[in-house]
Design a protein around this motif. Structure first.
Motif, PDB file in Angstrom:
ATOM      1  N   VAL A 196      43.980  41.577  57.805  1.00 23.10           N
ATOM      2  CA  VAL A 196      43.520  42.956  57.660  1.00 23.10           C
ATOM      3  C   VAL A 196      42.057  42.917  57.218  1.00 23.10           C
ATOM      4  N   GLU A 197      41.233  43.796  57.796  1.00 29.74           N
ATOM      5  CA  GLU A 197      39.838  43.921  57.342  1.00 29.74           C
ATOM      6  C   GLU A 197      39.886  44.588  55.977  1.00 29.74           C
ATOM      7  N   SER A 198      39.339  43.898  54.983  1.00 23.95           N
ATOM      8  CA  SER A 198      39.477  44.441  53.649  1.00 23.95           C
ATOM      9  C   SER A 198      38.207  44.126  52.866  1.00 23.95           C
ATOM     10  N   LYS A 199      38.255  44.362  51.552  1.00 21.58           N
ATOM     11  CA  LYS A 199      37.076  44.095  50.740  1.00 21.58           C
ATOM     12  C   LYS A 199      37.457  43.258  49.522  1.00 21.58           C
ATOM     13  N   LEU A 200      36.461  42.482  49.097  1.00 18.50           N
ATOM     14  CA  LEU A 200      36.629  41.721  47.863  1.00 18.50           C
ATOM     15  C   LEU A 200      35.719  42.377  46.827  1.00 18.50           C
ATOM     16  N   TYR A 201      36.350  42.825  45.727  1.00 16.96           N
ATOM     17  CA  TYR A 201      35.587  43.546  44.698  1.00 16.96           C
ATOM     18  C   TYR A 201      35.319  42.629  43.524  1.00 16.96           C
ATOM     19  N   TYR A 202      34.066  42.653  43.041  1.00 18.86           N
ATOM     20  CA  TYR A 202      33.689  41.859  41.861  1.00 18.86           C
ATOM     21  C   TYR A 202      33.628  42.795  40.654  1.00 18.86           C
ATOM     22  N   ILE A 203      34.422  42.474  39.655  1.00 22.58           N
ATOM     23  CA  ILE A 203      34.556  43.371  38.497  1.00 22.58           C
ATOM     24  C   ILE A 203      34.285  42.597  37.211  1.00 22.58           C
ATOM     25  N   ARG A 204      33.517  43.226  36.325  1.00 21.29           N
ATOM     26  CA  ARG A 204      33.211  42.586  35.041  1.00 21.29           C
ATOM     27  C   ARG A 204      34.258  42.921  34.003  1.00 21.29           C
ATOM     28  N   TYR A 205      34.755  41.887  33.305  1.00 21.21           N
ATOM     29  CA  TYR A 205      35.657  42.086  32.171  1.00 21.21           C
ATOM     30  C   TYR A 205      34.866  41.660  30.927  1.00 21.21           C
ATOM     31  N   PRO A 206      34.586  42.592  29.995  1.00 24.47           N
ATOM     32  CA  PRO A 206      33.783  42.249  28.805  1.00 24.47           C
ATOM     33  C   PRO A 206      34.518  41.242  27.922  1.00 24.47           C
ATOM     34  N   LEU A 207      33.740  40.304  27.351  1.00 24.28           N
ATOM     35  CA  LEU A 207      34.317  39.361  26.387  1.00 24.28           C
ATOM     36  C   LEU A 207      34.405  40.044  25.038  1.00 24.28           C
ATOM     37  N   LYS A 208      35.479  39.816  24.349  1.00 24.38           N
ATOM     38  CA  LYS A 208      35.706  40.499  23.062  1.00 24.38           C
ATOM     39  C   LYS A 208      34.722  39.999  22.011  1.00 24.38           C
ATOM     40  N   GLY A 209      34.172  40.947  21.271  1.00 22.72           N
ATOM     41  CA  GLY A 209      33.320  40.592  20.144  1.00 22.72           C
ATOM     42  C   GLY A 209      31.946  40.094  20.543  1.00 22.72           C
ATOM     43  N   ARG A 210      31.549  40.310  21.795  1.00 29.80           N
ATOM     44  CA  ARG A 210      30.203  39.886  22.192  1.00 29.80           C
ATOM     45  C   ARG A 210      29.522  41.028  22.905  1.00 29.80           C
ATOM     46  N   GLU A 211      28.306  41.196  22.598  1.00 30.26           N
ATOM     47  CA  GLU A 211      27.519  42.259  23.206  1.00 30.26           C
ATOM     48  C   GLU A 211      27.109  41.797  24.613  1.00 30.26           C
ATOM     49  N   ASN A 212      27.342  42.628  25.622  1.00 27.94           N
ATOM     50  CA  ASN A 212      26.852  42.325  26.969  1.00 27.94           C
ATOM     51  C   ASN A 212      27.232  40.954  27.512  1.00 27.94           C
ATOM     52  N   ALA A 213      28.408  40.481  27.134  1.00 28.52           N
ATOM     53  CA  ALA A 213      28.866  39.219  27.729  1.00 28.52           C
ATOM     54  C   ALA A 213      30.135  39.527  28.529  1.00 28.52           C
ATOM     55  N   PHE A 214      30.177  38.978  29.743  1.00 23.78           N
ATOM     56  CA  PHE A 214      31.277  39.306  30.668  1.00 23.78           C
ATOM     57  C   PHE A 214      31.772  38.062  31.380  1.00 23.78           C
ATOM     58  N   VAL A 215      33.009  38.118  31.830  1.00 23.58           N
ATOM     59  CA  VAL A 215      33.371  37.244  32.949  1.00 23.58           C
ATOM     60  C   VAL A 215      33.568  38.178  34.144  1.00 23.58           C
ATOM     61  N   GLY A 270      35.720  33.488  45.101  1.00 20.71           N
ATOM     62  CA  GLY A 270      34.986  34.467  44.300  1.00 20.71           C
ATOM     63  C   GLY A 270      34.102  33.779  43.284  1.00 20.71           C
ATOM     64  N   THR A 271      34.307  34.142  42.023  1.00 14.46           N
ATOM     65  CA  THR A 271      33.490  33.581  40.940  1.00 14.46           C
ATOM     66  C   THR A 271      34.201  32.410  40.256  1.00 14.46           C
ATOM     67  N   GLY A 272      35.435  32.139  40.656  1.00 18.94           N
ATOM     68  CA  GLY A 272      36.213  31.106  39.973  1.00 18.94           C
ATOM     69  C   GLY A 272      37.028  31.676  38.820  1.00 18.94           C
ATOM     70  N   VAL A 273      36.876  32.988  38.567  1.00 14.16           N
ATOM     71  CA  VAL A 273      37.715  33.645  37.555  1.00 14.16           C
ATOM     72  C   VAL A 273      38.616  34.632  38.295  1.00 14.16           C
ATOM     73  N   VAL A 274      39.922  34.572  38.038  1.00 15.53           N
ATOM     74  CA  VAL A 274      40.817  35.537  38.680  1.00 15.53           C
ATOM     75  C   VAL A 274      41.584  36.319  37.633  1.00 15.53           C
ATOM     76  N   THR A 335      30.281  45.158  40.193  1.00 18.88           N
ATOM     77  CA  THR A 335      28.959  44.596  40.476  1.00 18.88           C
ATOM     78  C   THR A 335      28.655  44.496  41.960  1.00 18.88           C
ATOM     79  N   ARG A 336      29.626  44.078  42.756  1.00 22.77           N
ATOM     80  CA  ARG A 336      29.367  44.057  44.201  1.00 22.77           C
ATOM     81  C   ARG A 336      30.676  44.052  44.988  1.00 22.77           C
ATOM     82  N   THR A 337      30.528  44.282  46.286  1.00 23.87           N
ATOM     83  CA  THR A 337      31.671  44.377  47.179  1.00 23.87           C
ATOM     84  C   THR A 337      31.346  43.559  48.419  1.00 23.87           C
TER      85      THR A 337
END
Ligand SMILES: [Zn+2]
Ligand SMILES: [Zn+2]
Length: 875
Positions: A196-215, A270-274, A335-337
């Motif tokens: 199926v033609e589809s999309k891969l979505y990149y989404i940031r999950y914030p790290l707890k207790g850190r300002e502006n840090a994500f996986v 993807g980014t290696g994080v699922v 962040t991107r698609t």
């Protein structure tokens, strides 16, 4: 005059006459008490909703050719027919009917609905069984079965209870494939993965207790993130070593979830994080079990977001995806698609996208059953034809997963489990229960679900014979000999019959599994409704004759090979039937009431001519070839032997040659034709019965007449060589006459060069055939050819021969004719060569068109050569 058949062969008229008579005579009935060798097949039960398609036609043709031959050979032959109740398919048909009346199955309630399906079955179901009769299938209808018969239902219950008692059936909460349209669980096999033609979505999950840090995770299904209970990386992925043991905040839900390490995570994806969603993805489900993660179901059976989905509760899954992406985007977390083509599971029945869901269902623990079924094929107790299909079977069996057998439907075998509201007991029972056997409470409910329709088909080879009772049929006919089926149900059906047969009968259900190919259209495309290239078997049987269609399928159907079905193909086998019909008319002209069928002994003792001994020798070889081929399941080879005997030897030569001495050859003629009809009968049952009944014969019907057996005594190499030499001389002289335009009424002279006394004798003995069949008035056998300039020369059977042309043709007129013809052909050749030397054309035109041009070119080149030779002869 004894026999008279209509001038033209009318297949429909002939075919309408015999089947009912065969059936009424009981010819297809097997005998459980007989001590003859047995041959047993169960028919793959077609769906009760079905009508005949080309796949059935092929499958039935293969089975019928084999069954008819075995029956004629004296085997106690059982071909058991029947139908499958086809749970989901049938329920869908009746639900559609209800929808047209503005109703749903819930409006009727379970009992009324099931009643309605039975009514539908009585009225419309089983058309296919009439159609199977129409194409000549010689099944034992006295043993016809239906998977929802009382007897078969009892077998289903017995199997369920025994497996449950042994712990091989269990009820559990597992991730299953759910079709939100059919509203039922379906098995892995009923889930069809399609790109199926589809999309891969990149989404940031914030790290707890850190300002502006994500996986950043990559996912194709953002709506399931509501149920995430972890994110995961590969332990070998250095990029993320620093986050080991950290916690992330699940966006939108603000839930804390751990970052875990698991070796199944692909660092390249993807980014290696699922994200990990144990309740909605099979791989995540297993990862969740390894890491003890919670399972949160956020999509329900209605494909809407559940109450665990926070603010998205109640949204349909596609709508939820849209909203979730918008919200993530607003928060700057999307962040991107990227575009991505990937495989998505669809319901085999209705093509709806399947939802992996956690659900409490019934399962068969298949591992131990599969191991035995695997060993039975590995050790050769059951063989596949062609053998490479065994690998497909092995691969699946080795990776088999537990089989989800409960379906949330109403049409089928209801699961024999009761739940007690009094004490909470679950009771699985052979008989229906009114009270709880443990606490005597009357508040018990039967499980509302039914079994996967393949559960009952898995028992087909023994449930149809009366199991669990020890019936005469079961004793006589299990295990069966052969199963003929298509490759798309090796897992659904063949593998499961193997498992259950071994488990409950302690023996394999069949010794051989013959896998047929599939039928494609003339361009080798798969037939499909959407392409509009589906061929209706009954329509082509009406147009070309059932016998011709059957013969075409047998002739083209090497085991496991797909067949390209074209009108030309069908036409050529209709022509074969017509050829046989016309041969019969010719033969019947010589037959009168006093004629009887000679025995082989009588023939052997009589003084037979060269042609009679020749045709008996050829017949004998055809018999050997047909028997050997069918025995090895090479029906296509068998059909080839019989076709070439009938057409190229019996019709083209024998019938022509005996015109010289019809009375002398009559006993052999009758013997050979009658035998050849019996040899052909399994392939073309109708026309052979029609003609056989009009000939002198022994017995009541060709169906039960003996199948011809190879008699090596009839094979005569010397006679064959002699006849071959005579035939070649006739062919060569005929060719010369045609090429040189010799008038048909004009007789010619032939000179054959040979110093061999044997050859001289053979040719002198056979000269009358050469004279008659090649319009020869005079034949000389000379040590050497004369070197006559105006004579056409050729080689036949290693001997040089010539036909003097002086006085036979007008040399000048002939030269003009040949020159003109040659010029025309050469200009055609030039034209095609120009086309083919154009690289543009060769690259762009469809392959068939290019091929067709090459074929025509070769044809013209051959013609040009012959014309040039003819010109040279004229000097
Ligand atoms: Zn569905
Ligand atoms: Zn109870």
């Amino acid at each position: 005059m004894r026999a008279e058949i209509p001038k033209t062969y009318n297949s429909q008229e002939v075919e309408s006459r015999w089947y009912q008579w065969w059936e009424s005579k009981g010819y297809f009935r097997a005998d459980a008490k007989s001590d003859r060798h047995r041959f047993v097949m169960v028919m793959p039960p077609p769906n009760v909703t079905g009508s005949l398609h080309m796949g059935h036609m092929l499958n039935n043709t293969v089975q019928d050719v084999i069954a008819r031959r075995k029956r004629m050979q004296g085997f106690n032959t059982l071909w058991l027919p029947g139908m499958d109740h086809a749970g989901i398919a049938t329920q869908n048909v009746v639900e559609r009917e209800l929808r047209n009346e503005g109703l749903s199955r819930y409006d009727l309630g379970r009992e009324k609905f099931v009643e309605r399906v039975w009514k539908w079955k009585e009225q419309y179901g089983g058309i296919i069984l009439k159609q199977i009769r129409r194409i000549g299938s010689s099944c034992d209808w006295s043993r016809e079965r239906f998977t929802l018969d009382a007897g078969l239902s009892r077998a289903v219950r017995e199997v369920f209870v025994r497996l449950y008692e042994e712990g091989l059936i269990y009820r559990g909460k597992r991730l299953i494939n759910w079709c939100p349209r059919c509203n039922t669980a379906i098995s892995d096999l009923e889930t069809i993965y399609e790109p199926v033609e589809s999309k891969l979505y990149y989404i940031r999950y914030p790290l707890k207790g850190r300002e502006n840090a994500f996986v950043e995770v990559a996912t194709t299904r953002p709506e399931t993130m509501l149920g995430d209970t972890a994110v995961a990386v590969n332990p070998k992925d250095d990029r993320y070593k620093k986050y080991k043991g950290q916690t992330v905040i699940l966006p939108l839900m603000n839930r804390e979830i751990p970052l875990i390490e698991d070796a199944v995570v692909d660092p390249e994806f993807g980014t290696g994080v699922v994200k990990v969603t144990p309740a909605h993805d099979p791989a995540d489900f297993e990862m969740g079990q390894r890491h003890n993660l919670a399972q949160i179901s956020v999509i329900g059976e209605d494909a809407k977001i559940t109450s665990d989905g926070g603010p998205y509760q109640g949204l349909e899954r596609h709508e939820a995806r849209k909203r979730i992406l918008q919200d993530l985007d607003k928060q700057g977390l999307l962040t991107r698609t990227e575009s991505l083509k990937h495989n998505v599971g669809h319901c085999q029945r209705c093509r709806t996208v399947v939802e992996p869901l956690l659900s409490t269902q019934w399962f068969v623990r298949v591992k131990s059953l599969a191991d035995e079924a695997l060993a039975a094929v590995e050790s050769g107790r059951t063989e596949f034809v062609p053998p490479n299909w065994a690998n497909t079977y092995f691969q699946w069996m080795r990776n088999i997963r537990d089989w989800c057998i409960s379906r949330q439907l109403w049409w089928g075998h209801r699961i024999p489990a009761w739940y007690c509201d009094g004490c909470g007991e679950v009771i699985v029972s052979r008989t229906d229960l009114e009270r709880c056997p443990k606490c005597s409470s009357g508040k018990i409910r039967q499980d509302p679900d039914v079994l996967d329709t393949w559960f009952s088909s898995a028992l087909w080879p023994f449930s149809t014979l009366g199991w669990p009772d020890k019936t005469d049929d079961l004793k006589a006919f299990y295990p069966t000999t052969l199963l003929v089926t298509a490759y798309d149900i090796i897992f659904f059906w063949v593998a499961r019959m193997m498992m259950f047969g071994l488990k409950f009968m302690n023996d394999v259900p069949f010794s051989t599994v013959y896998i047929t190919g599939i039928i494609r259209d003339a361009e080798r495309q798969k037939m499909s409704k959407s392409k509009g290239n589906v061929v209706d078997p009954l329509e082509i049987c009406d147009r070309f004759g059932t016998d011709a269609v059957r013969f075409a399928l047998a002739r083209m159907g090497a085991p496991g090979t797909d067949i390209a079905l074209s009108e030309e193909l069908l036409d050529s086998y209709r022509a074969f039937a017509t050829k046989i019909w016309n041969a019969a008319r010719l033969i019947f002209r010589h037959v009168d009431e006093t004629d009887r069928l000679p025995t082989l002994k009588e023939l052997k003792q009589s003084n037979l001519s060269l042609v009679d001994r020749w045709i008996l020798s050829r017949l004998s070889r055809a018999i050997e070839g047909v028997n050997r081929s069918i025995e090895q399941y090479n029906l296509h080879e068998g059909a080839r032997h019989i076709y070439s005997f009938f057409w190229h030897e019996f019709c083209d030569w024998y019938l022509e040659m005996i015109k010289l001495h019809p009375e002398q050859s009559k006993p052999t003629l009758l013997y050979v034709f009658e035998t050849a009809l019996r040899l052909l009968h399994p392939f073309m049952p109708f026309i052979t019965e029609e003609l056989w009944q009009n000939l002198p014969h022994h017995g009541e019907s060709i169906v039960i007449a003996p199948y011809p057996e190879f008699d090596p005594e009839l094979v005569n190499e010397r006679v064959e060589t002699h006849a071959d030499l005579v035939q070649q001389i006739i062919v060569k002289v005929r060719n010369i006459r045609a090429e040189m335009n010799v008038d048909a009424k004009q007789m010619v002279t032939v000179r054959v060069a040979s110093g061999d006394a044997d050859v001289t004798k053979i040719l002198s003995d056979a000269r009358e055939y050469i004279f008659k069949l090649a319009q020869v008035s005079h034949m000389e056998i000379v040590p050497q050819l004369s070197g006559d300039k105006l004579a056409a020369q050729a080689v036949a059977g290693g001997l040089a021969l010539e036909v003097p042309l002086a006085g036979l043709i007008d040399v000048e007129a002939e030269r003009v004719r040949l020159t003109k013809a040659l010029e025309k052909v050469q200009s055609e050749i030039a034209k095609i060569e120009r086309t083919l030397s154009n690289a543009n054309f060769v690259d762009r035109a469809p392959k068939e068109v290019v091929e067709e041009n090459r074929r025509r070119l070769a044809e013209y080149q051959d013609q040009a050569m012959k014309l040039a030779e003819g010109l040279k002869r004229l000097g």
